[in-house]
Design an enzyme around this catalytic site. Structure first.
Site, PDB file in Angstrom:
ATOM      1  N   ASP A 231      24.799 -38.316  -1.166  1.00 21.24           N
ATOM      2  CA  ASP A 231      24.816 -37.344  -2.266  1.00 21.24           C
ATOM      3  C   ASP A 231      25.737 -36.157  -2.035  1.00 21.24           C
ATOM      4  O   ASP A 231      26.095 -35.461  -2.986  1.00 21.24           O
ATOM      5  CB  ASP A 231      23.402 -36.813  -2.517  1.00 21.24           C
ATOM      6  CG  ASP A 231      22.463 -37.869  -3.081  1.00 21.24           C
ATOM      7  OD1 ASP A 231      22.953 -38.946  -3.459  1.00 21.24           O
ATOM      8  OD2 ASP A 231      21.247 -37.612  -3.144  1.00 21.24           O
TER       9      ASP A 231
ATOM     10  N   GLU B  59       0.823  -1.202   0.000  1.00 21.42           N
ATOM     11  CA  GLU B  59       0.000   0.000   0.000  1.00 21.42           C
ATOM     12  C   GLU B  59       0.867   1.266   0.000  1.00 21.42           C
ATOM     13  O   GLU B  59       0.540   2.247  -0.670  1.00 21.42           O
ATOM     14  CB  GLU B  59      -0.911   0.017   1.233  1.00 21.42           C
ATOM     15  CG  GLU B  59      -1.848  -1.178   1.324  1.00 21.42           C
ATOM     16  CD  GLU B  59      -1.287  -2.292   2.189  1.00 21.42           C
ATOM     17  OE1 GLU B  59      -2.059  -2.852   2.975  1.00 21.42           O
ATOM     18  OE2 GLU B  59      -0.075  -2.609   2.069  1.00 21.42           O
TER      19      GLU B  59
END
Length: 347
Positions: free
Chosen positions: A208, A53
């Site tokens: 990983d 706003e």
């Protein structure tokens, strides 16, 4: 389409421009209309910065027009002093006579108080315009405040025959098993940049050695999190490289070293509610669970998840680690070169 819906759609479009930059605040867009024309628009651009706003009001070149304008905003204007002053005060100060709101704010400090303040000052307020769409825009924010936990996204990649990994020996650890291609990888990193945190388990971290960053996309790295009950993960892993904030959930250590923080939880109790409670207390709005089958199925069994991203490549492993078994409502499907992405929501 009604005129109010037209301008609210524009608010939603603007709000999305803040994706990845405003959490734990919501994404909000605002437009100001005078005599049937948009004279100012704005969105919440950065956490701690001016709200939508304020940016919309500041974009109006002739401030005198505000006294005969309608302000549209996708979320109820705030009524409290936080990092910035209340937007409802600004609207009243500028004598904007009418405000159209997408949805009320679930945050306890606002929650209807902004609307009440505007109405008491004589501002005409219309709420609930495209309410479902505005809630969907900020589903993470609403989940956080209504359920007191982050929005949870389960994510994995699987082969065409339903495997997420080969059977790996220790000599194969440290190198990810790639299932999908470059386009899917870039999308994964884009998604990471839009979420607050990312979680893996001990086995995924060891096998990983992931970085869990957005190195293939422009954006903010999510907070990295790993479950390491007995602190058996080596300090040499990419997760501990101090490149971004990392939380390590374990059974006995508390403390911070640089960007790495150890958080003690009780593994004799249910782990997932403790993880999510900790994230709630850290004001983390959303988390991607990129763990292996065990971690993802644990979230499924707990019922504490909201969305599921399943990437499917065109490779075949024939044997190995089967993909998790999780059911949900399919909401979208996308082709990514030779791969596909399906997104599901929890029933």
């Amino acid at each position: 389409m009604e005129i109010d819906e037209k301008y609210m759609e524009r608010c939603i479009e603007l709000a999305l421009l803040g994706s990845g930059n405003v959490a734990p605040n919501p994404m909000v867009g605002s437009v100001i209309v005078c005599r049937g024309k948009i004279i100012g628009e704005g969105f919440h651009q950065q956490y701690g910065g001016p709200h939508a706003e304020v940016n919309a009001v500041n974009a109006v070149s002739d401030a005198s027009l505000l006294k005969e304008s309608t302000l549209y905003v996708s979320l109820e204007p705030c009524a409290h002093f936080g990092l910035t002053p209340p937007c409802s005060n600004l609207i009243i100060e500028k004598q904007i006579p009418k405000v159209v709101i997408g949805t009320t704010d679930p945050f306890a400090e606002v929650a209807g108080k902004g609307i009440e303040k505007l109405q008491k000052a004589g501002v005409e307020v219309k709420a609930g315009v495209l309410e479902n769409e505005c809630r969907e825009l900020n589903r993470r924010f609403f989940t956080f405040h209504e359920k007191q936990r982050p929005y949870v996204i389960l994510k994995w990649a699987q082969t065409a025959d339903g495997y997420i990994d080969i059977d790996r020996s220790r000599k194969d650890f440290g190198i990810p098993t790639w299932i999908t291609g470059d386009l899917a990888l870039r999308l994964v990193h884009k998604i990471r940049s839009e979420e607050s945190a990312i979680l893996v388990g001990t086995n995924t971290a060891i096998k990983d050695n992931p970085s869990l960053t957005v190195r293939n996309w422009s954006g903010n790295n999510p907070v990295r999190m790993v479950v390491d009950k007995n602190q058996r993960l080596p300090a040499s892993l990419n997760l501990f490289d101090q490149s971004t904030t990392t939380l390590i959930f374990n059974s006995d250590k508390e403390g911070t070293e640089g960007l790495n923080t150890w958080i003690k939880i009780d593994f004799q109790k249910e782990v997932i509610p403790q993880l999510l409670d900790s994230l709630y207390r850290h004001k983390i709005l959303s988390v991607i669970v990129e763990g292996g089958r065990k971690l993802i199925e644990s979230f499924n069994e707990s019922g504490l998840w909201d969305e599921m991203h399943v990437f499917t490549g065109n490779k075949f492993f024939a044997s190995g680690v089967k993909a998790p078994s999780v059911d949900g409502n399919l909401i979208s499907e996308e082709r990514l070169d030779a791969d596909t992405l399906k997104i599901f929501r929890r029933y």
